[in-house]
Design an enzyme around this catalytic site. Structure first.
Site, PDB file in Angstrom:
ATOM      1  N   ASP A 168       0.866  -1.183   0.000  1.00  0.00           N
ATOM      2  CA  ASP A 168       0.000   0.000   0.000  1.00  0.00           C
ATOM      3  C   ASP A 168       0.900   1.230   0.000  1.00  0.00           C
ATOM      4  O   ASP A 168       1.394   1.631   1.055  1.00  0.00           O
ATOM      5  CB  ASP A 168      -0.876   0.041   1.260  1.00  0.00           C
ATOM      6  CG  ASP A 168      -1.945  -1.028   1.282  1.00  0.00           C
ATOM      7  OD1 ASP A 168      -2.820  -1.004   0.405  1.00  0.00           O
ATOM      8  OD2 ASP A 168      -1.914  -1.888   2.186  1.00  0.00           O
ATOM      9  N   ARG A 176       4.586   2.909   3.074  1.00  0.00           N
ATOM     10  CA  ARG A 176       5.311   1.796   3.703  1.00  0.00           C
ATOM     11  C   ARG A 176       6.807   1.834   3.418  1.00  0.00           C
ATOM     12  O   ARG A 176       7.551   1.085   4.045  1.00  0.00           O
ATOM     13  CB  ARG A 176       4.768   0.454   3.187  1.00  0.00           C
ATOM     14  CG  ARG A 176       3.269   0.349   3.046  1.00  0.00           C
ATOM     15  CD  ARG A 176       2.537   0.459   4.348  1.00  0.00           C
ATOM     16  NE  ARG A 176       1.131   0.079   4.215  1.00  0.00           N
ATOM     17  CZ  ARG A 176       0.195   0.403   5.084  1.00  0.00           C
ATOM     18  NH1 ARG A 176       0.488   1.100   6.168  1.00  0.00           N
ATOM     19  NH2 ARG A 176      -1.057   0.019   4.901  1.00  0.00           N
ATOM     20  N   ARG A 237      -6.850  10.782   2.353  1.00  0.00           N
ATOM     21  CA  ARG A 237      -6.430   9.778   1.365  1.00  0.00           C
ATOM     22  C   ARG A 237      -7.166   9.990   0.040  1.00  0.00           C
ATOM     23  O   ARG A 237      -6.759   9.435  -0.988  1.00  0.00           O
ATOM     24  CB  ARG A 237      -6.705   8.372   1.891  1.00  0.00           C
ATOM     25  CG  ARG A 237      -5.919   8.013   3.135  1.00  0.00           C
ATOM     26  CD  ARG A 237      -6.426   6.722   3.768  1.00  0.00           C
ATOM     27  NE  ARG A 237      -6.170   5.566   2.932  1.00  0.00           N
ATOM     28  CZ  ARG A 237      -6.685   4.356   3.158  1.00  0.00           C
ATOM     29  NH1 ARG A 237      -7.525   4.171   4.182  1.00  0.00           N
ATOM     30  NH2 ARG A 237      -6.398   3.347   2.366  1.00  0.00           N
ATOM     31  N   LYS A 267      -8.999   1.540  -5.653  1.00  0.00           N
ATOM     32  CA  LYS A 267      -9.762   1.117  -4.478  1.00  0.00           C
ATOM     33  C   LYS A 267     -10.575   2.295  -3.914  1.00  0.00           C
ATOM     34  O   LYS A 267     -10.295   3.448  -4.258  1.00  0.00           O
ATOM     35  CB  LYS A 267      -8.819   0.546  -3.407  1.00  0.00           C
ATOM     36  CG  LYS A 267      -7.764   1.542  -2.881  1.00  0.00           C
ATOM     37  CD  LYS A 267      -6.783   0.857  -1.960  1.00  0.00           C
ATOM     38  CE  LYS A 267      -5.829   1.855  -1.325  1.00  0.00           C
ATOM     39  NZ  LYS A 267      -4.806   1.207  -0.490  1.00  0.00           N
ATOM     40  N   HIS A 268     -11.585   2.054  -3.085  1.00  0.00           N
ATOM     41  CA  HIS A 268     -12.115   0.791  -2.569  1.00  0.00           C
ATOM     42  C   HIS A 268     -13.530   0.642  -3.140  1.00  0.00           C
ATOM     43  O   HIS A 268     -14.457   1.267  -2.617  1.00  0.00           O
ATOM     44  CB  HIS A 268     -12.184   0.772  -1.054  1.00  0.00           C
ATOM     45  CG  HIS A 268     -10.898   1.102  -0.355  1.00  0.00           C
ATOM     46  ND1 HIS A 268     -10.445   2.389  -0.166  1.00  0.00           N
ATOM     47  CD2 HIS A 268      -9.970   0.289   0.213  1.00  0.00           C
ATOM     48  CE1 HIS A 268      -9.293   2.365   0.495  1.00  0.00           C
ATOM     49  NE2 HIS A 268      -8.977   1.108   0.745  1.00  0.00           N
ATOM     50  N   HIS A 280     -11.377  -1.638   9.244  1.00  0.00           N
ATOM     51  CA  HIS A 280     -10.348  -2.373   9.976  1.00  0.00           C
ATOM     52  C   HIS A 280     -10.890  -2.830  11.332  1.00  0.00           C
ATOM     53  O   HIS A 280     -10.406  -3.805  11.901  1.00  0.00           O
ATOM     54  CB  HIS A 280      -9.111  -1.497  10.206  1.00  0.00           C
ATOM     55  CG  HIS A 280      -8.375  -1.155   8.943  1.00  0.00           C
ATOM     56  ND1 HIS A 280      -8.722  -0.088   8.155  1.00  0.00           N
ATOM     57  CD2 HIS A 280      -7.324  -1.746   8.349  1.00  0.00           C
ATOM     58  CE1 HIS A 280      -7.899  -0.039   7.113  1.00  0.00           C
ATOM     59  NE2 HIS A 280      -7.044  -1.035   7.212  1.00  0.00           N
ATOM     60  N   ASP A 352     -10.329  -6.437  -0.213  1.00  0.00           N
ATOM     61  CA  ASP A 352      -9.568  -5.825   0.863  1.00  0.00           C
ATOM     62  C   ASP A 352      -9.158  -6.946   1.827  1.00  0.00           C
ATOM     63  O   ASP A 352      -9.606  -8.092   1.706  1.00  0.00           O
ATOM     64  CB  ASP A 352     -10.415  -4.757   1.559  1.00  0.00           C
ATOM     65  CG  ASP A 352      -9.575  -3.642   2.176  1.00  0.00           C
ATOM     66  OD1 ASP A 352      -8.367  -3.865   2.395  1.00  0.00           O
ATOM     67  OD2 ASP A 352     -10.116  -2.556   2.425  1.00  0.00           O
TER      68      ASP A 352
END
Length: 448
Positions: A168, A176, A237, A267-268, A280, A352
């Site tokens: 990601d 990351r 985002r 996404k999403h 999450h 996901d």
């Protein structure tokens, strides 16, 4: 007496002749009508009407959605999948693969720590997984990250199919990559600039970063519209609050990634921007109907598909007005009927992460994975927990062996996956060196 008998015979003959002629004419008229109806029903619009679908334009020429002609709010009918295009060499490869090899391609997994441990090795050698996803918990610095990715490739070289190596990397707070790299601005900042060229450069730079490590897939860009101020997970985002801006900039970032031979996963789907729950943690519920989605949330995805989107991530969102029983990530109505049939998408569909709270707190992870593939999905993402990864793979294999998951359905997904890997010429060849300095110069220039 003879004259009367002759007249009667003549009358009977005429009646029989007229009757036969009427039957022949009626048959001819019916045949002509059948041809006419068949020819007219072969157009896409007629076929869609027969299936209970419509063909919305998903135009994104204006932010004023109130000025658009509303699309029908009817739910699409459950229909069979479209044929999947495949080359002869993919057909041969499919025929040579074992069930374990096919099932493995339907799963991308995460791993623990900074090295390819025994669990990662088992996922490759025994379960033949289709790929891996990395998180910050797997990344210390550039050298370690490069060594980790190369070791995964080396272990997989005995297998027939190369790995998807993914991450990601969106920019902003979802990043990351090692600290040696300067951080890319968030999509919200890029959205405020509203510059297509900058958006394309962002995608290209991220793509160059990932390519330098030998990666080939990025779970980005975000095409969600930030329409709900209470949304706890999207926020900055997203590129913006309207479909036009998100469509324009999102497609350019997607194309920037593709310019570096990195597969973008938009996404999403079908849109996470109007949720008030973080998937999450729990299962978001959105009460928007299909009419609303067509006129708003689906527009960026439609534009991406028109511009060559190759992979779509489907969210864990429950939309009771469309499918009251299944989240989007394993809803046949959402994946097959809306995304594939109505929006004419034949690329790879990835869920996901199935270890998110939206799934593990509400569903059996193995059963949900089977339902996702049955719904028209291709890859189940299982980012954490070796036992959960095994449970998903075992459930898929058991379903295949019992006939619950037909081989034809499995093969359709494997064809799409192999096709995508071949189109990007993915191999397990190790990468050599990474040069953060040269990429940082491009990021610095972008920020000026």
């Amino acid at each position: 007496m003879r004259k009367t008998e002759y007249k009667n015979r003549r009358r009977k003959f005429l009646i029989i002749f007229i009757g036969i002629l009427s039957v022949v004419l009626a048959a001819e008229i019916g045949y002509i009508a059948l041809l006419y109806n068949r020819d007219n029903s072969s157009s896409p619009d007629s076929v869609n009407k027969d299936m209970g679908l419509n063909t919305p334009s998903y135009q994104t020429d204006t932010e004023d959605t109130s000025a658009m002609t509303p699309a029908p709010a009817t739910k699409p009918a459950n229909t069979s999948e479209k044929p999947v295009q495949q080359s002869d060499n993919i057909k041969e490869q499919i025929n040579s693969m074992s069930l374990d090899e096919k099932i493995g391609q339907l799963v991308i997994v995460g791993l623990d720590g900074y090295e390819a441990d025994e669990h990662a090795r088992q996922m490759i050698e025994e379960y033949r997984v289709g790929g891996f996803i990395l998180f910050t918990s797997n990344i210390q610095n550039s050298n370690q990250m490069l060594e980790l990715l190369n070791s995964l490739k080396n272990i997989n070289r005995a297998n027939k199919v190369p790995l998807f190596l993914s991450v990601d990397e969106e920019g902003g707070r979802v990043s990351r990559l090692p600290d040696e790299f300067l951080k890319i601005p968030s999509n919200q900042i890029i959205g405020k600039l509203n510059n297509s060229s900058v958006s394309h450069q962002v995608g290209s730079i991220i793509g160059e970063e990932l390519k330098s490590f030998g990666m080939n897939m990025d779970f980005a860009p975000v095409l969600d519209i930030n329409s709900n101020p209470k949304n706890p997970i999207i926020g900055d985002r997203a590129f913006g609050t309207g479909p036009n801006l998100v469509s324009k900039l999102g497609v350019q970032t997607m194309k920037g990634l593709q310019s570096q031979n990195i597969i973008p996963v938009v996404k999403h789907f079908p849109g996470h921007g109007d949720t008030s729950t973080d998937s999450h943690v729990g299962l978001p519920k959105v009460d928007n109907d299909l009419k609303r989605l067509r006129n708003f949330e689906l527009k960026p995805f439609a534009r991406a598909i028109e511009n060559g989107a190759e992979a779509v991530m489907v969210a864990h969102i429950l939309l009771p007005e469309i499918d009251p029983d299944n989240p989007a990530s394993f809803s046949k109505t959402i994946i097959n009927d809306v995304l594939r049939l109505e929006m004419n998408y034949d690329g790879v569909v990835i869920t996901d992460d199935f270890t998110m709270g939206a799934i593990v707190k509400n569903y059996n992870i193995g059963q949900a994975a089977v339902k996702s593939i049955l719904a028209g999905g291709d890859i189940v993402l299982v980012c954490h927990d070796f036992e959960k990864q095994k449970a998903v793979i075992s459930a898929l294999k058991d379903a295949a062996q019992s006939g619950q998951l037909p081989m034809d359905r499995i093969d359709r997904s494997v064809i799409r996956i192999l096709r995508l890997k071949q189109e990007h010429k993915i191999t397990d060849t190790p990468a050599s060196t990474v040069d953060p300095e040269s990429i940082n110069k491009k990021i610095s220039a972008l920020l000026k």
